[in-house]
Design a protein around this motif. Sequence first.
Motif, PDB file in Angstrom:
ATOM      1  N   THR A  32      35.308  21.760  66.917  1.00  0.00           N
ATOM      2  CA  THR A  32      36.507  20.948  67.185  1.00  0.00           C
ATOM      3  C   THR A  32      37.732  21.843  67.115  1.00  0.00           C
ATOM      4  O   THR A  32      37.911  22.580  66.139  1.00  0.00           O
ATOM      5  N   GLU A  50      55.885  12.755  69.417  1.00  0.00           N
ATOM      6  CA  GLU A  50      54.903  11.791  69.934  1.00  0.00           C
ATOM      7  C   GLU A  50      54.663  11.980  71.424  1.00  0.00           C
ATOM      8  O   GLU A  50      53.533  11.893  71.912  1.00  0.00           O
ATOM      9  N   VAL A  53      52.522  15.063  71.875  1.00  0.00           N
ATOM     10  CA  VAL A  53      51.119  14.782  71.517  1.00  0.00           C
ATOM     11  C   VAL A  53      50.436  14.041  72.669  1.00  0.00           C
ATOM     12  O   VAL A  53      49.334  14.401  73.101  1.00  0.00           O
ATOM     13  N   GLU A  54      51.108  13.017  73.207  1.00  0.00           N
ATOM     14  CA  GLU A  54      50.520  12.237  74.305  1.00  0.00           C
ATOM     15  C   GLU A  54      50.260  13.096  75.537  1.00  0.00           C
ATOM     16  O   GLU A  54      49.215  12.982  76.188  1.00  0.00           O
ATOM     17  N   ARG A  57      47.245  15.251  74.897  1.00  0.00           N
ATOM     18  CA  ARG A  57      45.994  14.447  74.977  1.00  0.00           C
ATOM     19  C   ARG A  57      45.582  14.251  76.422  1.00  0.00           C
ATOM     20  O   ARG A  57      44.426  14.439  76.783  1.00  0.00           O
ATOM     21  N   GLU A  58      46.543  13.874  77.249  1.00  0.00           N
ATOM     22  CA  GLU A  58      46.253  13.627  78.660  1.00  0.00           C
ATOM     23  C   GLU A  58      45.787  14.925  79.344  1.00  0.00           C
ATOM     24  O   GLU A  58      44.803  14.922  80.081  1.00  0.00           O
ATOM     25  N   THR A  60      44.338  17.466  78.116  1.00  0.00           N
ATOM     26  CA  THR A  60      43.100  18.067  77.596  1.00  0.00           C
ATOM     27  C   THR A  60      41.933  17.080  77.576  1.00  0.00           C
ATOM     28  O   THR A  60      40.876  17.398  77.037  1.00  0.00           O
ATOM     29  N   LYS A  61      42.121  15.918  78.182  1.00  0.00           N
ATOM     30  CA  LYS A  61      41.102  14.864  78.019  1.00  0.00           C
ATOM     31  C   LYS A  61      39.740  15.247  78.605  1.00  0.00           C
ATOM     32  O   LYS A  61      38.722  14.744  78.163  1.00  0.00           O
ATOM     33  N   ILE A  66      38.569  18.226  71.541  1.00  0.00           N
ATOM     34  CA  ILE A  66      39.965  18.493  71.166  1.00  0.00           C
ATOM     35  C   ILE A  66      40.509  17.294  70.390  1.00  0.00           C
ATOM     36  O   ILE A  66      40.331  16.147  70.815  1.00  0.00           O
ATOM     37  N   VAL A  67      41.192  17.577  69.301  1.00  0.00           N
ATOM     38  CA  VAL A  67      41.937  16.543  68.579  1.00  0.00           C
ATOM     39  C   VAL A  67      43.392  16.985  68.586  1.00  0.00           C
ATOM     40  O   VAL A  67      43.683  18.161  68.324  1.00  0.00           O
ATOM     41  N   VAL A  68      44.293  16.070  68.925  1.00  0.00           N
ATOM     42  CA  VAL A  68      45.718  16.434  68.945  1.00  0.00           C
ATOM     43  C   VAL A  68      46.411  15.702  67.798  1.00  0.00           C
ATOM     44  O   VAL A  68      46.240  14.498  67.618  1.00  0.00           O
ATOM     45  N   ASP A  69      47.181  16.468  67.036  1.00  0.00           N
ATOM     46  CA  ASP A  69      47.818  15.923  65.834  1.00  0.00           C
ATOM     47  C   ASP A  69      49.226  16.515  65.767  1.00  0.00           C
ATOM     48  O   ASP A  69      49.568  17.413  66.537  1.00  0.00           O
TER      49      ASP A  69
END
Length: 162
Positions: A32, A50, A53-54, A57-58, A60-61, A66-69
């Motif tokens: 991960t 935020e 982050v969004e 996420r989009e 790298t989907k 992948i976890v985005v924080d």
Amino acid sequence: MKNRKMLYAGSFDPITYGHLDIIRRGAHICDTLVVGVVNNYSKNAMFDAEERVEMIREATKEIGNIVVDSFVGLLADYVKANDFCVAIRGLRTSLDFDYEIHMAQMNARLYGSGVETIFLMTDPNYSFISSSMTKEVFLLNGDIEGLVPPNVLEAMIRKVSK
Ligand code: COA
């Protein structure tokens, strides 16, 4: 042997194809990859944490692991609180190296033992890209297609049209 979990931290304002290259390659060598968006703000940000982050996420989907924080404060505190053993960084040029070595050494002091900074060399196709330069070219109506993913370009267009 693969590392279970690695961190790639940055401001990502916004994420570019240079960052995405590092994310893809980082994700390939661990179970991960956490992309950590720093939310301390000293630079002139176009997007809040935020939104960044969004967008990541989009973008790298398709990658999968992948976890985005996001985090505030010291990178070393975030690393220790989340038990990361490896933080990866991208190196574009020797200028990055001079900056990164000091940051890695300061972080090593803050981490204590058991955490390593690992550098991945940026794909030469992306070694000239930075988020600030991309924003500057965009705000002056230059062409940034191919520098940022399509969802990021759309978000930038929406942002300036507000
Ligand atoms: N491809 C494209 N661009 C890249 C890149 C790559 N592979 N690697 C870096 N860049 C760009 C970034 O977009 C950024 O551009 P910008 O300055 O125009 O926004 C620039 O190079 C610097 O990137 P980076 O070194 O990743 O800085 P950052 O501001 O994105 O994030 C942190 C650096 C988050 C690791 C650092 O600020 C941090 O640790 N902050 C928390 C506070 C802290 O702990 N401070 C003490 C550190 S010792």
